[in-house]
Design an enzyme around this catalytic site. Structure first.
Site, PDB file in Angstrom:
ATOM      1  N   HIS A  33       0.857  -1.203   0.000  1.00  0.00           N
ATOM      2  CA  HIS A  33       0.000   0.000   0.000  1.00  0.00           C
ATOM      3  C   HIS A  33       0.881   1.236   0.000  1.00  0.00           C
ATOM      4  CE1 HIS A  33      -3.833   2.075   0.931  1.00  0.00           C
ATOM      5  NE2 HIS A  33      -3.140   2.819   1.745  1.00  0.00           N
ATOM      6  N   ASP A  35       1.004   5.266   0.094  1.00  0.00           N
ATOM      7  CA  ASP A  35       0.204   6.436   0.471  1.00  0.00           C
ATOM      8  C   ASP A  35       0.774   7.701  -0.151  1.00  0.00           C
ATOM      9  OD1 ASP A  35      -0.269   4.871   3.588  1.00  0.00           O
ATOM     10  OD2 ASP A  35      -1.873   5.428   2.193  1.00  0.00           O
ATOM     11  N   HIS A  69      -2.834   4.662  -2.939  1.00  0.00           N
ATOM     12  CA  HIS A  69      -3.911   5.417  -2.289  1.00  0.00           C
ATOM     13  C   HIS A  69      -3.626   6.900  -2.493  1.00  0.00           C
ATOM     14  CE1 HIS A  69      -5.845   6.493   1.897  1.00  0.00           C
ATOM     15  NE2 HIS A  69      -6.516   6.992   0.882  1.00  0.00           N
ATOM     16  N   MET A  71      -4.181  10.523  -1.839  1.00  0.00           N
ATOM     17  CA  MET A  71      -4.746  11.543  -0.964  1.00  0.00           C
ATOM     18  C   MET A  71      -4.288  12.894  -1.513  1.00  0.00           C
ATOM     19  SD  MET A  71      -4.052   9.474   2.554  1.00  0.00           S
ATOM     20  CE  MET A  71      -2.845   8.434   1.715  1.00  0.00           C
ATOM     21  N   MET A 140     -11.801   4.278   5.297  1.00  0.00           N
ATOM     22  CA  MET A 140     -10.762   4.874   6.144  1.00  0.00           C
ATOM     23  C   MET A 140     -11.196   4.749   7.601  1.00  0.00           C
ATOM     24  SD  MET A 140      -8.278   5.756   4.304  1.00  0.00           S
ATOM     25  CE  MET A 140      -7.331   6.619   5.557  1.00  0.00           C
TER      26      MET A 140
END
Ligand code: DX5
Ligand code: ZN
Length: 223
Positions: A33, A35, A69, A71, A140
């Site tokens: 994963h 971020d 992911h 953001m 989340m």
């Protein structure tokens, strides 16, 4: 329980990131994963396509998926770069997209699996229309932006509710990923509520034990 585990590299030792990713993969990580934060959607700035490209050959050694992911504000602008760099999954925040449908279609058109996610306070109803278009829905369980936070207790009900929605609508193929504050003491609760993938950052990458030891503790907690 056959829950997939996706270690988040956010709290890994970036001075030896490749080694840390190999450790997680060798310890049984199902996804890695990644971020991505832009300093606008969330305050920190982390990493970008260069890191995805650097990790791609390592992931290819074991055919491990890179689970990105985003953001970031206006993810549409950066999606082609992450696809080019080798992302297998690109998950976008419903709060950051101007045209959600076209964003998801863009990801899929680039041969990447699209995911949707939402902050803890955003109602699940905000993603219900898009669920048939995605391969993954990410709940989340912390406010996005930082590793090492505590799991928000109400998240378990949200996971169960989303699992119910997916199953009732014949969308059980959509992976239900959960992200934030997951440790050995609560991972079984997350799995029992209906998650198919757990993102685990600081419970994998920390100074108290090895990556292999931490991954084994998570698997043991799942029974
Ligand atoms: C937070 C990130 C999470 C975080 C998880 O914005 O999306 O993936 O790195 O880290 P832990 O497991 O430490 O909460
Ligand atoms: Zn994440």
């Amino acid at each position: 329980m056959n829950l997939k585990i996706a270690p988040s590299i956010l709290t890994a030792d970036f001075s030896r990131l490749g080694e840390q990713v190999r450790e997680a993969i060798n310890a049984g990580a199902d996804y890695i994963h990644i971020d991505v934060m832009d300093g606008y959607f969330v305050p920190p700035i982390t990493i970008g396509p260069l890191i995805v490209a650097a990790l791609r050959p390592i992931a290819d050694e074991t055919n491990t998926s890179l689970d990105v992911h985003l953001m970031i504000e206006n993810p549409e602008r950066s999606i082609p770069n992450f696809a080019e760099a080798g992302a297998d999954i690109i998950t976008v925040h419903v709060e950051a997209c101007t045209n959600f449908d076209s964003t998801i279609q863009l990801i899929r058109s680039l041969g990447v699996r699209p995911g949707v996610t939402l902050k803890p306070k955003t109602p699940l109803s905000s993603i219900s229309a898009i669920l048939p278009e995605v391969d993954l829905a990410l709940v989340m369980s912390v406010e996005p932006g930082y590793g090492g936070q505590s799991y928000i207790p109400g998240s378990t009900n949200r996971i169960a509710r989303l699992r119910q929605i997916l199953d009732e609508r014949g969308l059980s193929h959509v992976e239900l990923e959960v992200d934030g504050g997951i440790k050995a003491h609560n991972i079984a609760e997350v799995a029992a509520a209906g998650a198919s993938v757990a993102v685990v950052g600081s419970a994998v990458y920390n100074n108290t034990s090895s990556v292999a030891g931490n991954m084994a503790a998570l698997r043991k907690a799942l029974g």
